[in-house]
Design a protein around this motif. Structure first.
Motif, PDB file in Angstrom:
ATOM      1  N   LEU A   1       0.821  -1.208   0.000  1.00 55.32           N
ATOM      2  CA  LEU A   1       0.000   0.000   0.000  1.00 55.32           C
ATOM      3  C   LEU A   1       0.859   1.264   0.000  1.00 55.32           C
ATOM      4  CD1 LEU A   1      -2.880  -0.992   2.439  1.00 55.32           C
ATOM      5  CD2 LEU A   1      -2.969  -0.801  -0.043  1.00 55.32           C
ATOM      6  N   LYS A   2       1.955   1.259   0.754  1.00 55.57           N
ATOM      7  CA  LYS A   2       2.843   2.420   0.772  1.00 55.57           C
ATOM      8  C   LYS A   2       3.361   2.728  -0.627  1.00 55.57           C
ATOM      9  CE  LYS A   2       4.635   2.364   5.458  1.00 55.57           C
ATOM     10  NZ  LYS A   2       5.823   2.257   6.299  1.00 55.57           N
TER      11      LYS A   2
ATOM     12  N   PHE B   1       0.622   4.395  -2.525  1.00 56.70           N
ATOM     13  CA  PHE B   1       0.266   5.723  -2.049  1.00 56.70           C
ATOM     14  C   PHE B   1       1.128   6.803  -2.681  1.00 56.70           C
ATOM     15  CE2 PHE B   1      -1.103   3.665   2.153  1.00 56.70           C
ATOM     16  CZ  PHE B   1      -2.367   3.430   1.651  1.00 56.70           C
TER      17      PHE B   1
ATOM     18  N   ARG C   1      -0.830   7.772  -5.899  1.00 62.05           N
ATOM     19  CA  ARG C   1      -2.247   8.111  -5.872  1.00 62.05           C
ATOM     20  C   ARG C   1      -2.564   9.032  -4.717  1.00 62.05           C
ATOM     21  NH1 ARG C   1      -5.355   2.376  -6.599  1.00 62.05           N
ATOM     22  NH2 ARG C   1      -3.972   1.550  -8.159  1.00 62.05           N
ATOM     23  N   SER C   2      -3.563   9.848  -4.922  1.00 61.03           N
ATOM     24  CA  SER C   2      -4.102  10.665  -3.857  1.00 61.03           C
ATOM     25  C   SER C   2      -5.561  10.905  -4.172  1.00 61.03           C
ATOM     26  CB  SER C   2      -3.335  11.989  -3.777  1.00 61.03           C
ATOM     27  OG  SER C   2      -3.844  12.772  -2.731  1.00 61.03           O
TER      28      SER C   2
ATOM     29  N   VAL D   1      -8.188  10.483   4.761  1.00 58.43           N
ATOM     30  CA  VAL D   1      -7.568   9.379   4.003  1.00 58.43           C
ATOM     31  C   VAL D   1      -6.247   9.839   3.400  1.00 58.43           C
ATOM     32  CG1 VAL D   1      -7.822   7.902   1.962  1.00 58.43           C
ATOM     33  CG2 VAL D   1      -9.719   8.147   3.576  1.00 58.43           C
ATOM     34  N   ASN D   2      -6.206  11.049   2.855  1.00 61.12           N
ATOM     35  CA  ASN D   2      -4.951  11.566   2.300  1.00 61.12           C
ATOM     36  C   ASN D   2      -3.893  11.718   3.385  1.00 61.12           C
ATOM     37  OD1 ASN D   2      -5.858  11.637  -0.338  1.00 61.12           O
ATOM     38  ND2 ASN D   2      -6.577  13.742  -0.205  1.00 61.12           N
TER      39      ASN D   2
ATOM     40  N   ASP E   1      -2.660   8.254   4.097  1.00 58.09           N
ATOM     41  CA  ASP E   1      -1.797   7.840   2.987  1.00 58.09           C
ATOM     42  C   ASP E   1      -0.403   8.438   3.128  1.00 58.09           C
ATOM     43  OD1 ASP E   1      -3.851   6.400   1.823  1.00 58.09           O
ATOM     44  OD2 ASP E   1      -4.272   7.879   0.268  1.00 58.09           O
TER      45      ASP E   1
ATOM     46  N   ALA F   1       3.029   6.324   3.745  1.00 56.81           N
ATOM     47  CA  ALA F   1       4.068   6.355   2.719  1.00 56.81           C
ATOM     48  C   ALA F   1       5.424   6.805   3.259  1.00 56.81           C
ATOM     49  CB  ALA F   1       3.638   7.265   1.568  1.00 56.81           C
TER      50      ALA F   1
END
Length: 127
Positions: free
Chosen positions: A24-25, A28, A31-32, A49-50, A53, A57
């Motif tokens: 996931l990192k 991230f 994507r945002s 969520v951002n 993220d 990351a």
């Protein structure tokens, strides 16, 4: 056969969570979420969520000022989100007060791995 002892379960969740978070990192970084991606999103949830993220990351714990700079948000907004997310267990505080991924994400990662086909999920994230 699976080990039924609680310590085996915890180790299994930790290993699985580590793998999921690592994948996931990587995703991230590319994507945002934004409110332009889909109609009728709740802006505060998108900001939270951002923020999650950005913390996920990062290798090092991040302070509120750095997160505000990276996300283009005010320090007071990031601080309010951070206090809420720490209280909910989604973020944690490092020794220096910086924000890290919280323990609740491990519970979610464990639940995800128990109910999902990880290969399909990882290939979907990698797209």
């Amino acid at each position: 056969m699976r080990c039924a002892r609680p310590e085996c379960y915890r180790r299994s969740i930790h290993r699985t969570s580590f793998v999921i978070l690592k994948v996931l990192k990587a995703s991230f970084k590319h994507r945002s979420l934004s409110t332009a991606d889909a109609p009728r999103l709740v802006p505060a949830v998108v900001r939270a969520v951002n923020l999650l993220d950005a913390v996920a990351a990062s290798i090092e714990p991040l302070g509120v000022s750095e997160l505000a700079r990276r996300l283009g948000l005010s320090k007071s907004t990031v601080h309010g989100l951070a206090v809420t997310l720490v209280h909910c267990g989604l973020l944690g505080r490092g020794r220096d007060g910086g924000l890290t991924v919280g323990p609740k994400s491990m519970a979610w990662a464990g639940a995800f791995s128990e109910r999902s086909n990880l290969v399909s999920a990882f290939s979907e994230i990698a797209r």
